[in-house]
Design a protein around this motif. Structure first.
Motif, PDB file in Angstrom:
ATOM      1  N   LEU A  26     -20.365  -0.738  24.148  1.00 24.23           N
ATOM      2  CA  LEU A  26     -20.808  -0.286  22.766  1.00 24.23           C
ATOM      3  C   LEU A  26     -20.863  -1.249  21.562  1.00 24.23           C
ATOM      4  CD1 LEU A  26     -19.939   3.596  22.821  1.00 24.23           C
ATOM      5  CD2 LEU A  26     -22.436   2.574  23.409  1.00 24.23           C
ATOM      6  N   VAL A  76     -26.081   0.199  23.444  1.00 22.52           N
ATOM      7  CA  VAL A  76     -25.229   0.212  24.760  1.00 22.52           C
ATOM      8  C   VAL A  76     -25.753  -0.923  25.642  1.00 22.52           C
ATOM      9  CG1 VAL A  76     -26.710   1.913  25.858  1.00 22.52           C
ATOM     10  CG2 VAL A  76     -24.102   1.706  26.311  1.00 22.52           C
ATOM     11  N   GLY A 123     -25.345  10.087  22.985  1.00 23.37           N
ATOM     12  CA  GLY A 123     -24.927   8.716  23.159  1.00 23.37           C
ATOM     13  C   GLY A 123     -25.378   7.715  21.737  1.00 23.37           C
ATOM     14  N   THR A 124     -26.176   6.736  22.295  1.00 26.31           N
ATOM     15  CA  THR A 124     -26.475   5.862  21.070  1.00 26.31           C
ATOM     16  C   THR A 124     -27.679   6.517  20.080  1.00 26.31           C
ATOM     17  OG1 THR A 124     -27.813   4.606  22.759  1.00 26.31           O
ATOM     18  CG2 THR A 124     -25.562   3.717  22.087  1.00 26.31           C
ATOM     19  N   VAL A 151     -21.487  12.962  23.875  1.00 27.26           N
ATOM     20  CA  VAL A 151     -21.044  11.586  24.681  1.00 27.26           C
ATOM     21  C   VAL A 151     -20.414  12.110  25.831  1.00 27.26           C
ATOM     22  CG1 VAL A 151     -21.431  10.381  22.575  1.00 27.26           C
ATOM     23  CG2 VAL A 151     -19.203  11.150  23.088  1.00 27.26           C
ATOM     24  N   GLU A 156     -16.571   7.015  22.817  1.00 26.35           N
ATOM     25  CA  GLU A 156     -18.257   6.771  22.474  1.00 26.35           C
ATOM     26  C   GLU A 156     -18.571   7.473  21.054  1.00 26.35           C
ATOM     27  OE1 GLU A 156     -20.164   8.014  25.907  1.00 26.35           O
ATOM     28  OE2 GLU A 156     -18.877   6.862  27.237  1.00 26.35           O
TER      29      GLU A 156
END
Ligand code: NAP
Length: 263
Positions: A26, A76, A123-124, A151, A156
């Motif tokens: 990341l 990512v 996530g991102t 996540v 993360e």
């Protein structure tokens, strides 16, 4: 393949200023901002890196606020991905192409009403919400801001310290700023922490755990929802929201949710 002249018409070469690795996968990085570059928090840029066959372009959400004089991105590493293979060897001082135009419709001004803004991310997909929270607009428009980040593993939870600061003290001196509630969930390791939920956003919504942790009901009258991240999460959430009578915002029609697939 685009000629150098076409590339120069479409994009400007900016300088990478700073990189921060949150984990081995990341990465956040900042760049200089193209002259006259304008965007609304929630939008994304198209970045280009050169490889042997030309330029590889990818969409990246702005993490920085519109008022900041640099741009910030968060991503990512995709195993074998053409773009991230180049990104991996990026250093401060390197050049990166940024298209002159910004893109995207997942912006908070799409909602004509509502009291509570739910920002759901996997996530991102948390990226665009960081930009929104660094900008005064959502703090003045809504009563409650609920940021849900799901996540796989706890390392993360990028940007958490900054977000926790905003949850304690709103970053803008407005007459009555919104309150921010952070809800975090893990799917691939035991949380062992009463402040971290266990499971996917979808299951947490179905079980009622999400609304309980947020301290707010998710209701068509008061709630406006943004969803960003894994395209399958967005599909599954759409179905769940439809069952509750919530509808997407359409160009000319008000609604309850807007979405952004992250890949
Ligand atoms: P992810 O696989 O989407 O996982 C993030 C979270 O979303 C996990 O907690 C996951 O739960 C949950 N999730 C997945 N599918 C869901 C669904 N249908 N409903 C509800 N929740 C769901 O994303 P990531 O861990 O950030 O990234 C994993 C990989 O995705 C990367 O290594 C990369 O290959 C790819 N990716 C590509 C791009 C791109 O191409 N630009 C961008 C981001 C990610 P579970 O653990 O239960 O699956």
């Amino acid at each position: 393949m685009l000629t150098d002249q076409k590339i120069a018409e479409k994009a400007s070469t900016e300088k990478v200023l700073h990189l921060h690795w949150w984990s081995d996968k990341l990465l956040s990085f900042t760049t200089t901002r193209p002259p006259g570059y304008s965007f609304v928090a929630g939008q994304y840029a198209r970045l280009g890196v050169r490889d042997a066959s030309g330029v590889v372009w990818r969409a990246y959400s702005m993490i920085s606020a519109p008022a900041q004089d640099f741009l910030e991105f968060y991503g990512v590493l995709v195993p074998g991905g053409l773009f991230t293979t180049q990104l991996k060897s990026l250093h401060a001082g390197d050049g990166i192409l940024i298209e002159k135009q910004s893109y995207g419709f997942m912006t908070p001004d799409r909602f004509s009403d509502g009291e509570d803004l739910w920002m759901l991310a996997t996530g991102t997909g948390i990226g665009p919400y960081i930009s929104m929270l660094r900008d005064p607009y959502v703090w003045g428009k809504f009563r409650n801001l609920i940021l849900v980040h799901c996540v796989r593993h706890r390392n993360e939870f990028a940007y958490h310290d900054e977000l926790a600061g905003y949850a304690r003290t709103p970053p803008f001196a407005l007459p009555s700023p919104a309150r921010l509630k952070l809800v975090r969930a893990l799917t691939r390791e035991a949380t062992g922490d009463p402040n971290l939920l266990q499971g996917r956003i979808t299951s947490l919504l179905e079980s009622g755990a999400l609304e309980q942790a947020a301290g707010q009901p998710l209701h068509e009258r008061t709630s406006r929802i943004m969803m960003c991240g894994n395209p399958e999460m967005i599909e599954d959430m759409r179905a769940l929201l439809h069952r509750r009578g919530l509808r997407p915002v359409r160009r000319a029609l008000p609604g309850h949710f807007v979405t952004e697939n992250y890949w």
